[in-house]
Design a protein around this motif. Sequence first.
Motif, PDB file in Angstrom:
ATOM      1  N   THR A 158       0.830  -1.198   0.000  1.00  0.00           N
ATOM      2  CA  THR A 158       0.000   0.000   0.000  1.00  0.00           C
ATOM      3  C   THR A 158       0.867   1.251   0.000  1.00  0.00           C
ATOM      4  O   THR A 158       0.542   2.248  -0.660  1.00  0.00           O
ATOM      5  N   ASN A 159       1.973   1.210   0.707  1.00  0.00           N
ATOM      6  CA  ASN A 159       2.917   2.328   0.702  1.00  0.00           C
ATOM      7  C   ASN A 159       3.554   2.507  -0.672  1.00  0.00           C
ATOM      8  O   ASN A 159       3.704   3.630  -1.152  1.00  0.00           O
ATOM      9  N   ASP A 160       3.942   1.399  -1.304  1.00  0.00           N
ATOM     10  CA  ASP A 160       4.570   1.480  -2.626  1.00  0.00           C
ATOM     11  C   ASP A 160       3.634   2.122  -3.644  1.00  0.00           C
ATOM     12  O   ASP A 160       4.087   2.822  -4.562  1.00  0.00           O
ATOM     13  N   TYR A 161       2.341   1.866  -3.496  1.00  0.00           N
ATOM     14  CA  TYR A 161       1.358   2.433  -4.416  1.00  0.00           C
ATOM     15  C   TYR A 161       0.760   3.747  -3.892  1.00  0.00           C
ATOM     16  O   TYR A 161      -0.180   4.277  -4.484  1.00  0.00           O
ATOM     17  N   LYS A 162       1.319   4.262  -2.791  1.00  0.00           N
ATOM     18  CA  LYS A 162       0.990   5.589  -2.259  1.00  0.00           C
ATOM     19  C   LYS A 162      -0.485   5.724  -1.892  1.00  0.00           C
ATOM     20  O   LYS A 162      -1.119   6.745  -2.153  1.00  0.00           O
ATOM     21  N   LEU A 163      -1.036   4.703  -1.233  1.00  0.00           N
ATOM     22  CA  LEU A 163      -2.458   4.713  -0.917  1.00  0.00           C
ATOM     23  C   LEU A 163      -2.751   4.594   0.569  1.00  0.00           C
ATOM     24  O   LEU A 163      -3.912   4.444   0.955  1.00  0.00           O
ATOM     25  N   LEU A 164      -1.750   4.645   1.412  1.00  0.00           N
ATOM     26  CA  LEU A 164      -1.960   4.458   2.839  1.00  0.00           C
ATOM     27  C   LEU A 164      -2.604   5.699   3.456  1.00  0.00           C
ATOM     28  O   LEU A 164      -2.112   6.825   3.293  1.00  0.00           O
ATOM     29  N   THR A 165      -3.713   5.505   4.181  1.00  0.00           N
ATOM     30  CA  THR A 165      -4.375   6.609   4.856  1.00  0.00           C
ATOM     31  C   THR A 165      -3.701   6.885   6.196  1.00  0.00           C
ATOM     32  O   THR A 165      -2.901   6.090   6.689  1.00  0.00           O
ATOM     33  N   GLU A 166      -4.052   8.009   6.806  1.00  0.00           N
ATOM     34  CA  GLU A 166      -3.501   8.344   8.117  1.00  0.00           C
ATOM     35  C   GLU A 166      -3.940   7.344   9.187  1.00  0.00           C
ATOM     36  O   GLU A 166      -3.285   7.214  10.230  1.00  0.00           O
ATOM     37  N   ASP A 167      -5.028   6.642   8.926  1.00  0.00           N
ATOM     38  CA  ASP A 167      -5.529   5.636   9.876  1.00  0.00           C
ATOM     39  C   ASP A 167      -4.947   4.251   9.625  1.00  0.00           C
ATOM     40  O   ASP A 167      -5.327   3.285  10.297  1.00  0.00           O
ATOM     41  N   GLY A 168      -4.051   4.140   8.646  1.00  0.00           N
ATOM     42  CA  GLY A 168      -3.413   2.850   8.388  1.00  0.00           C
ATOM     43  C   GLY A 168      -4.209   1.920   7.507  1.00  0.00           C
ATOM     44  O   GLY A 168      -3.928   0.724   7.439  1.00  0.00           O
ATOM     45  N   LEU A 169      -5.200   2.448   6.800  1.00  0.00           N
ATOM     46  CA  LEU A 169      -5.972   1.666   5.837  1.00  0.00           C
ATOM     47  C   LEU A 169      -5.499   2.028   4.431  1.00  0.00           C
ATOM     48  O   LEU A 169      -4.571   2.805   4.256  1.00  0.00           O
ATOM     49  N   ALA A 170      -6.165   1.463   3.425  1.00  0.00           N
ATOM     50  CA  ALA A 170      -5.825   1.792   2.035  1.00  0.00           C
ATOM     51  C   ALA A 170      -6.950   2.612   1.420  1.00  0.00           C
ATOM     52  O   ALA A 170      -8.131   2.274   1.568  1.00  0.00           O
ATOM     53  N   PHE A 171      -6.586   3.703   0.741  1.00  0.00           N
ATOM     54  CA  PHE A 171      -7.570   4.374  -0.092  1.00  0.00           C
ATOM     55  C   PHE A 171      -8.016   3.418  -1.198  1.00  0.00           C
ATOM     56  O   PHE A 171      -7.248   2.543  -1.624  1.00  0.00           O
ATOM     57  N   PRO A 172      -9.250   3.554  -1.694  1.00  0.00           N
ATOM     58  CA  PRO A 172      -9.717   2.693  -2.780  1.00  0.00           C
ATOM     59  C   PRO A 172      -9.050   3.063  -4.111  1.00  0.00           C
ATOM     60  O   PRO A 172      -9.573   3.841  -4.895  1.00  0.00           O
ATOM     61  N   GLY A 173      -7.895   2.516  -4.340  1.00  0.00           N
ATOM     62  CA  GLY A 173      -7.173   2.746  -5.579  1.00  0.00           C
ATOM     63  C   GLY A 173      -7.313   1.557  -6.517  1.00  0.00           C
ATOM     64  O   GLY A 173      -7.449   0.410  -6.064  1.00  0.00           O
ATOM     65  N   LEU A 174      -7.295   1.828  -7.805  1.00  0.00           N
ATOM     66  CA  LEU A 174      -7.404   0.759  -8.806  1.00  0.00           C
ATOM     67  C   LEU A 174      -6.364   0.996  -9.889  1.00  0.00           C
ATOM     68  O   LEU A 174      -6.241   2.108 -10.411  1.00  0.00           O
TER      69      LEU A 174
END
Length: 203
Positions: A112-128
């Motif tokens: 998730t970090n590699d794809y730059k989608l980590l939220t401040e709460d430690g979840l993943a933004f809905p990226g596709l």
Amino acid sequence: MTNFPQIGKIAPNFLTIGVYKKRLGKIRLSDYRGKKYVILLFYPANFSAVSPTELIGLSDRISDFKKLSTQILAISVDSPFSHLRSLLSDREEGGLANLAYPLISDLTQAITNDYKLLTEDGLAFPGLFIIDKEGILQYYTVNNLLCGRSINELLRILESIQYVKKNPGQACPVDWRHGDPILYSHPLKSKIYFKDLYSPKKS
């Protein structure tokens, strides 16, 4: 400034644990290279509000993606055991019973970090992300956490990407679907398209 993986570049590879048909196993993104397109779908977490609707919707349309030689991989920061629990839960409970593609665990949040989608709460933004058979990133979108994505639009984009790769020099105009008129990437050649579309119609 957050830099997303770049279109036209190799998509970040990963090796992690996935769950498919109630079995755990290793999944490596690069294993699909030369074989299939990949739709890499990030979602916040199992049993979250919107995610089951998207994941089940994609599963129910799996034959459409198979026709386009495309593998779906869904990924969240949940553990493999959380994925398994979700897959063992009925759909009326918000579970993902009978899902037709793997769920991937990113418990370390590295992918998730590699794809730059980590939220401040430690979840993943809905990226596709759409990745072609050469492992090249061709398309991506990122939604907010409460808005579901469109499967019909995803299929339309996937078809257009595959079309232009098979037909160099051609391009797909707005809302293009297979069988519709095409553009040419050369602006002079595309004058025919614009003339036919926008010239006054004779009565």
